[in-house]
Design an enzyme around this catalytic site. Structure first.
Site, PDB file in Angstrom:
ATOM      1  N   GLU A 343       0.859  -1.203   0.000  1.00 27.04           N
ATOM      2  CA  GLU A 343       0.000   0.000   0.000  1.00 27.04           C
ATOM      3  C   GLU A 343       0.893   1.250   0.000  1.00 27.04           C
ATOM      4  O   GLU A 343       0.733   2.160   0.810  1.00 27.04           O
ATOM      5  CB  GLU A 343      -0.897  -0.001   1.241  1.00 27.04           C
ATOM      6  CG  GLU A 343      -1.671  -1.296   1.412  1.00 27.04           C
ATOM      7  CD  GLU A 343      -2.584  -1.328   2.624  1.00 27.04           C
ATOM      8  OE1 GLU A 343      -3.785  -1.530   2.432  1.00 27.04           O
ATOM      9  OE2 GLU A 343      -2.097  -1.147   3.743  1.00 27.04           O
ATOM     10  N   CYS A 439     -10.576   0.849   7.577  1.00 23.80           N
ATOM     11  CA  CYS A 439      -9.923   2.084   8.013  1.00 23.80           C
ATOM     12  C   CYS A 439     -10.494   3.318   7.303  1.00 23.80           C
ATOM     13  O   CYS A 439     -10.617   4.391   7.900  1.00 23.80           O
ATOM     14  CB  CYS A 439      -8.427   1.986   7.763  1.00 23.80           C
ATOM     15  SG  CYS A 439      -8.013   1.388   6.122  1.00 23.80           S
TER      16      CYS A 439
HETATM   17  O1  FUB Z   1      -3.018  -0.733   9.297  1.00 16.72           O
HETATM   18  C1  FUB Z   1      -4.130   0.093   9.544  1.00 16.72           C
HETATM   19  C2  FUB Z   1      -4.723   0.587   8.267  1.00 16.72           C
HETATM   20  O2  FUB Z   1      -5.177  -0.520   7.502  1.00 16.72           O
HETATM   21  C3  FUB Z   1      -3.768   1.285   7.348  1.00 16.72           C
HETATM   22  O3  FUB Z   1      -3.625   2.638   7.592  1.00 16.72           O
HETATM   23  C4  FUB Z   1      -4.373   1.030   6.032  1.00 16.72           C
HETATM   24  O4  FUB Z   1      -3.498   1.253   4.970  1.00 16.72           O
HETATM   25  C5  FUB Z   1      -4.805  -0.394   6.142  1.00 16.72           C
HETATM   26  O5  FUB Z   1      -3.737  -1.241   5.888  1.00 16.72           O
HETATM   27 ZN    ZN Z   2      -7.883   3.228   4.737  1.00 15.67          ZN
END
Ligand code: FUB
Ligand code: ZN
Length: 701
Positions: A343, A439
Site C-alpha cells: 500500500e 480504516c
Molecule cells: O493498518 C491500519 C490501516 O489498515 C492502514 O492505515 C491502512 O493502509 C490499512 O492497511
Molecule cells: Zn484506509
C-alpha cells in the site's frame, strides 16, 4: 525555530459550516454514514463484512470486570497471543469471549466517536451523544487498572502487550483513541474518554521512557500527531515529549524492529524498513517511501513537532518530504500510494492510473499533512494540495448515498479487468458497503465533519481562509473576538464573500488564498481602503473593519486542461479536465464503452451543463468536443496499420469524486490528446517553418 507566521486551528465550537456543497456532505455523514457505521461497529448490517469492534470491547469489558473481581492476578483462560484471528463466517457463531478481526479493530470506534464529536459540535444531537456515551462507557469498562486499553491484548494475553510494535497496532489504536477523546471532550465538555486516553498515554509514557524503558516506536504512525494534539488540549508536556521521543527514535540503528523480531540487520534501503519509514532518522529522510498512510501520518506528526518544539531540522525535513510527495508522487486527484504491494509509494513519477492504490486514508493523511504545513507557513501551495486531495481523492471514497465506500481510488477502470487480472485485484469498479479492514470510511467521515478546521486557521489578529466554505467563524483577536460570516459558491461558482459582523476596534488582517487553478484571474471587491499585499499566494487585507463590511472574491472557474510532467510515463500525451478544485473524469455511463478510443480534440471547446444525481448532488458536467476512433483495425490481432477512422464526439466529463454512482462501467481521468497534425516530409526539412505553419500544435517559440 519559528517561521513567525504560525497559525492555529479554530476551536470546534468557534466555527459553523453552512455551505451549499459541504453542508449536504456533512448531513450525509450525520444522517447516513454515522448511523450506518454505528450498525457496522455492532455487526448489524447484513451482507457487510463484520467489524467485531463492539464485540471485542464487550468481551474485554467482561474480562476486565472478572479480573477486578478476582484481583489483579486473574489469568484469562488462554493467554497465548494468537496472531490475527480470522473472521468467523457469521458474527452469530463467534465465541463471545474471543477477539476477532484485525488487530486495529478498536480504532473503528475511535474514528466513529471523533466524527460523532464533530457532528455534535456543529449541531447538538442528543440521540447521537447518547449513543456515543454508551459506547464510551463500554470502551472505558475495558480499560485495565494500569491504563492499558487495547482489546487485542486484553483478550489474548496482556503479557504480550507492546511486544510486537512493528506489526500490531496498539500505539495506532492509542493514537486514534486520543484523537477521538480530545474531539469528544472539545465538543461535549465530557472528559470520561479523555481521561481514559490520558491514562493510557501515561502508561505508554512510563513504558517507553528513555531510561530503562522500551526503546520502541509505533509500527503504524499516528500516535505522534495524536500525542501532540493531546498536549495541546491538556497542556501536559509529557505528551509532547513522548511524541518527540517516538519521532527521535525512528530510524536509529540498530533498528528496533530487527531486535524485536530477531532479524538480521539490512541496509536502510531494505523495503522492510522503508515500509515503516524507519529506514533513516526522520530528520534525514528526504524521500517519501513505504506505506503511504503511515508516511502521511508520520509527516503530519513531524510538522506538529516543528511547530510545537521549534525543531529546525525537523521543519527542513518536512519541507523536503512535502516537495517529494506533492512534486513527484501525487496523483492529480491528490491520491498517494502507487502500488498495492505494501500500500505504498514506489519511485518518483511512477503514477500508474489503472493499478493505482491511492487509498482513501492516504488522501485523508495528505490533508492532515497539508494543514500542518500551512500552520507553519501560510503558502497557497500547501492549501492547493489540501484542496485537491479533499475534493477529489478523499470525497471519491464515499458514494452519493453515503452507504458505500472506496478503499482504493484508481484513475482508470475497466471493470472486466478487476475480476480477471490479479494485478488489479485491489481495484473495484463499485464502492463496497464496508470492509473487513475498515480504516477508510470512518477516516473520511471524521475529516468531512471537521472540514471547517481545515478551511480556516488564525494567527495574531489574522484570519486565514485556506478553503472557501460558507459559515461563521469566531477568531480570538488581541482585543476580543472577531466574528465573520462567509458565503461560497464553490465548487460550482467562483464566488467567496467574507462579511464582518461587528466593528473591529483595532486593525485586523484577512488573508485569503488565491487558488492556483484560477491562474491569477480573480477579482476582489471592497476593502479598498485596506492595507493590501500579496504573499505566497495569499491576498492580505488589513484595516479596522466595520460591522457589515464585506469582501467579495470572484475566481475564474474556466475549464482547465491539465497535462502531467512528461516524466510520468502513463500520462504522456494525455490531458485531464479540471474546473475549480475539481478534477473530472469520463464514465461509460455518459460516453459509451471503449473510453480508450476517445481522443481529446486539439481545440477543446467546452460547455458547462448543470446536472443532478438522483441522490440530490448537483454538479457541473463538462461537455467538450472530442473524437472517437473506431476499433476496427483489421479482424486479426495484428494487421498492417491503417489510419483509424474517426468521428467527432461529445466528451462528457463529470467530477471524479462522483464516479461510480450509476451503472457499473469504465472510467478514466486521463484522456489521450489528439495526435499532432500530419506534416509533409518536405516540411520536416525546415522545422521552424513547420512551427510557423502549425503554431497551435507545434508551439512556435
Ligand atoms: O493498518 C491500519 C490501516 O489498515 C492502514 O492505515 C491502512 O493502509 C490499512 O492497511
Ligand atoms: Zn484506509
Amino acid at each position: 525555530m519559528s517561521t513567525g507566521q504560525e497559525s492555529k486551528v479554530l476551536e470546534l465550537k468557534a466555527l459553523r459550516v453552512e455551505d451549499p456543497f459541504w453542508s449536504p456532505e456533512m448531513d450525509l455523514v450525520r444522517r447516513t454514514v454515522l448511523p450506518y457505521q454505528w450498525r457496522t461497529l455492532h455487526d448489524q448490517v447484513p451482507g457487510a463484512a463484520p467489524s467485531y469492534c463492539v464485540h471485542n470491547f464487550q468481551a474485554a469489558a467482561r474480562l476486565t470486570a472478572k479480573r477486578a473481581e478476582a484481583g489483579e492476578d486473574f489469568t484469562p483462560p488462554d493467554s497465548t497471543p494468537r496472531g490475527f484471528e480470522m473472521l468467523p463466517p457469521d458474527p452469530a457463531s463467534a465465541d463471545p469471549d474471543r477477539f476477532y478481526g484485525y488487530v486495529f479493530q478498536d480504532s473503528d470506534f475511535s474514528k466513529w466517536v471523533e466524527a460523532a464529536a464533530y457532528a455534535i459540535a456543529q449541531r447538538p444531537d442528543p440521540e447521537l451523544e447518547a449513543r456515543a456515551d454508551e459506547l464510551i462507557d463500554l470502551v472505558c469498562a475495558a480499560q485495565q487498572p494500569n491504563g492499558y486499553l487495547d482489546t487485542y491484548y486484553i483478550l489474548n494475553g496482556l503479557d504480550g502487550a507492546f511486544s510486537n510494535l512493528r506489526d500490531h497496532h496498539e500505539l495506532y489504536c492509542f493514537g486514534h483513541l486520543a484523537e477521538g477523546a480530545v474531539a469528544y471532550w472539545q465538543a461535549t465538555g465530557k472528559d470520561k474518554l479523555l481521561r481514559a486516553a490520558c491514562r493510557f498515554a501515561d502508561l505508554i509514557d512510563e513504558t517507553f521512557r528513555d531510561d530503562g524503558g522500551c526503546q520502541g516506536y509505533p509500527g503504524h504512525e499516528i500516535a505522534e500527531m495524536a500525542l501532540f494534539r493531546l498536549y495541546e488540549a491538556t497542556g501536559e508536556e509529557r505528551y509532547r515529549d513522548l511524541a518527540q521521543r517516538f519521532l527521535d527514535r525512528r530510524g536509529q540503528r540498530p533498528y528496533y524492529f530487527d531486535a524485536e523480531h530477531g532479524e538480521t540487520p539490512a541496509a536502510p534501503k531494505d523495503l522492510r524498513y522503508q515500509y515503516h519509514q524507519a529506514h533513516l532518522p526522520v530528520r534525514k529522510q528526504k524521500e517519501a517511501v513505504g506505506h503511504a498512510v503511515r508516511a502521511m501520518y508520520l509527516y503530519s506528526g513531524m510538522a506538529d513537532s516543528a511547530r510545537l518544539t521549534g525543531d529546525k531540522a525537523m521543519w527542513t525535513a518536512c519541507r523536503t518530504l512535502w516537495k517529494d510527495v506533492t512534486g513527484r508522487k501525487m496523483y492529480v486527484t491528490g491520491g498517494v500510494g502507487s502500488t498495492e504491494a505494501g500500500e505504498a509509494f514506489t519511485f518518483a513519477y511512477d503514477l500508474p492510473n489503472d493499478t493505482a492504490y491511492s487509498e482513501t486514508c492516504a488522501a485523508v493523511g495528505l490533508v492532515f499533512f497539508a494543514r500542518r504545513m500551512l500552520q507553519m507557513e501560510p503558502k497557497a501551495a500547501y492549501a492547493d494540495v489540501m484542496e485537491r486531495a479533499l475534493y477529489n481523492g478523499v470525497l471519491s471514497g464515499m458514494s452519493a448515498d453515503g452507504e458505500k465506500f472506496f478503499y482504493v481510488n484508481p484513475l482508470e477502470v475497466r471493470p472486466d479487468a478487476c475480476g480477471k487480472d490479479p494485478r488489479k485485484a485491489h481495484v473495484q469498479a463499485r464502492r463496497q458497503p464496508w470492509f473487513g479492514c475498515a480504516c477508510c470510511p470512518p477516516n473520511l467521515a471524521r475529516l468531512v465533519m471537521s472540514v471547517g478546521q481545515y478551511a480556516w486557521t488564525f494567527g495574531e489578529d489574522t484570519l486565514y481562509a485556506h478553503l472557501y466554505l460558507g459559515g461563521e467563524v469566531k477568531i480570538p483577536a488581541s482585543w476580543g473576538t472577531v466574528t465573520v460570516r462567509t458565503e461560497s459558491g464553490l465548487p460550482r461558482e467562483g464566488n467567496y464573500t467574507v462579511r464582518f459582523t461587528e466593528n473591529c476596534p483595532e486593525a485586523f488582517t484577512l488573508a485569503v488564498r488565491i487558488p492556483q487553478w484560477c491562474d491569477e484571474n480573480f477579482s476582489v471587491n471592497a476593502g479598498e481602503d485596506a492595507e493590501r499585499w500579496k504573499k505566497d499566494g495569499y491576498l492580505y487585507l488589513r484595516k479596522r473593519w466595520q460591522a457589515g463590511e464585506t469582501v467579495e472574491f470572484r475566481f475564474d472557474m474556466s475549464v482547465r486542461w491539465i497535462a502531467a510532467n512528461s516524466a510520468v510515463w502513463e500520462d504522456a500525451g494525455k490531458i485531464c479536465a479540471s474546473r475549480g478544485p475539481l478534477v473530472y473524469c469520463l464514465e461509460e455511463a455518459d460516453n459509451g464503452p471503449n473510453l480508450h478510443l476517445l481522443r481529446a480534440d486539439n481545440m477543446l471547446g467546452d460547455m458547462l451543463v448543470d446536472k443532478q444525481l438522483p441522490e440530490g448532488q448537483k454538479y457541473v458536467e463538462i461537455d467538450a468536443v472530442g473524437i472517437r476512433l473506431f476499433g476496427e483495425q483489421g479482424g486479426s490481432l495484428y494487421d498492417p496499420y491503417v489510419f483509424p477512422k474517426a468521428e467527432l464526439f461529445t466528451l462528457r466529463f463529470i467530477p471524479y469524486y462522483l464516479w461510480a454512482n450509476r451503472e457499473e462501467g469504465e472510467m478514466r481521468v486521463w484522456l489521450t490528446a489528439k495526435e499532432r497534425p500530419k506534416i509533409q516530409r518536405d516540411e520536416l526539412i525546415d522545422l521552424d517553418a513547420v512551427a510557423e505553419r502549425h503554431p497551435k500544435e507545434w508551439g512556435a517559440q
